[in-house]
Every structure is written in structure tokens, then in C-alpha cells.
Design a protein around this motif. Structure first.
Motif, short mmCIF file in Angstrom:
data_model
loop_
_atom_site.label_atom_id
_atom_site.label_comp_id
_atom_site.label_asym_id
_atom_site.label_seq_id
_atom_site.Cartn_x
_atom_site.Cartn_y
_atom_site.Cartn_z
N ALA A 65 -39.32 23.57 4.72
CA ALA A 65 -38.97 24.52 5.76
C ALA A 65 -38.64 23.79 7.06
O ALA A 65 -37.68 24.16 7.76
CB ALA A 65 -40.12 25.51 5.98
N LEU A 66 -39.39 22.76 7.38
CA LEU A 66 -39.13 21.98 8.59
C LEU A 66 -37.79 21.26 8.49
O LEU A 66 -37.01 21.25 9.45
CB LEU A 66 -40.26 20.98 8.83
CG LEU A 66 -40.14 20.10 10.07
CD1 LEU A 66 -40.14 20.97 11.33
CD2 LEU A 66 -41.27 19.11 10.12
N LEU A 67 -37.52 20.68 7.33
CA LEU A 67 -36.23 19.99 7.15
C LEU A 67 -35.08 20.97 7.24
O LEU A 67 -34.03 20.66 7.84
CB LEU A 67 -36.21 19.26 5.81
CG LEU A 67 -37.14 18.05 5.70
CD1 LEU A 67 -37.12 17.49 4.29
CD2 LEU A 67 -36.75 16.97 6.71
N ALA A 71 -32.13 20.83 10.02
CA ALA A 71 -30.73 20.77 9.59
C ALA A 71 -29.94 21.90 10.23
O ALA A 71 -28.80 21.70 10.69
CB ALA A 71 -30.64 20.85 8.07
N LYS A 72 -30.52 23.07 10.28
CA LYS A 72 -29.86 24.22 10.89
C LYS A 72 -29.67 23.99 12.39
O LYS A 72 -28.62 24.29 12.95
CB LYS A 72 -30.68 25.48 10.64
CG LYS A 72 -30.05 26.74 11.18
CD LYS A 72 -30.92 27.94 10.86
CE LYS A 72 -30.31 29.20 11.45
NZ LYS A 72 -31.15 30.37 11.23
N ALA A 73 -30.69 23.44 13.02
CA ALA A 73 -30.62 23.18 14.45
C ALA A 73 -29.58 22.11 14.77
O ALA A 73 -28.87 22.21 15.78
CB ALA A 73 -31.99 22.75 14.98
#
Length: 84
Positions: A65-67, A71-73
Motif C-alpha cells: 500500500a505504501l509503495l 508511485a501514485k504520488a
């Protein structure tokens, strides 16, 4: 063919029988306690394994979830688009 024993022999036989009964009762209690301890240890092991597996799955989910968030950010970062 029954034999008649002296009074002291009869008392000794009764005392021995009582002692033997106590011994077997204690032996049964010890076996019961050992069985309960083995069952407790097996349950503890099973629960520990389940907890560790859940913790590992939770860590893997949190990491993914953090990755995904990073990636989205990084894709929607304003520094990637030029303004003029």
C-alpha cells in the motif's frame, strides 16, 4: 482353595492395596496433567504460528500500500508537468 492369613498379614495386604491404589491414582493424575500440558503447548504453538502469519501478511499489505501510494504520488507530482 482359599488360604486364611494371620491378622497382621491381612492388615499388611489392606495397607498395600491402599498404597497401590494411591500410587495408580497419582500416576493417572500425572498422566492427565502431562496430557493437558501437551495440549496447551500445541495450542500455543498453533496460535503463535497463526499470529506470525497474520503479522507477516499485514506487513506485506502495508508495504504494498505504501509503495502504491508513493508511485501514485510520484506520477501526479507537479514537478513533472511544465507550466508556461
Amino acid at each position: 482353595m482359599t488360604e486364611t492369613y494371620s491378622k497382621s498379614r491381612q492388615q499388611a495386604e489392606v495397607a498395600f492395596g491402599n498404597l497401590q491404589t494411591e500410587f495408580f491414582a497419582k500416576n493417572g493424575a500425572v498422566e492427565e496433567l502431562e496430557s493437558a500440558a501437551q495440549a496447551r503447548d500445541a495450542k500455543t504453538f498453533r496460535l503463535r504460528e497463526a499470529r506470525l502469519a497474520k503479522e507477516q501478511a499485514d506487513r506485506a499489505f502495508a508495504t504494498s500500500a505504501l509503495l502504491a501510494k508513493r508511485a501514485k504520488a510520484s506520477r501526479s507530482s507537479p514537478s513533472n508537468t511544465s507550466r508556461m
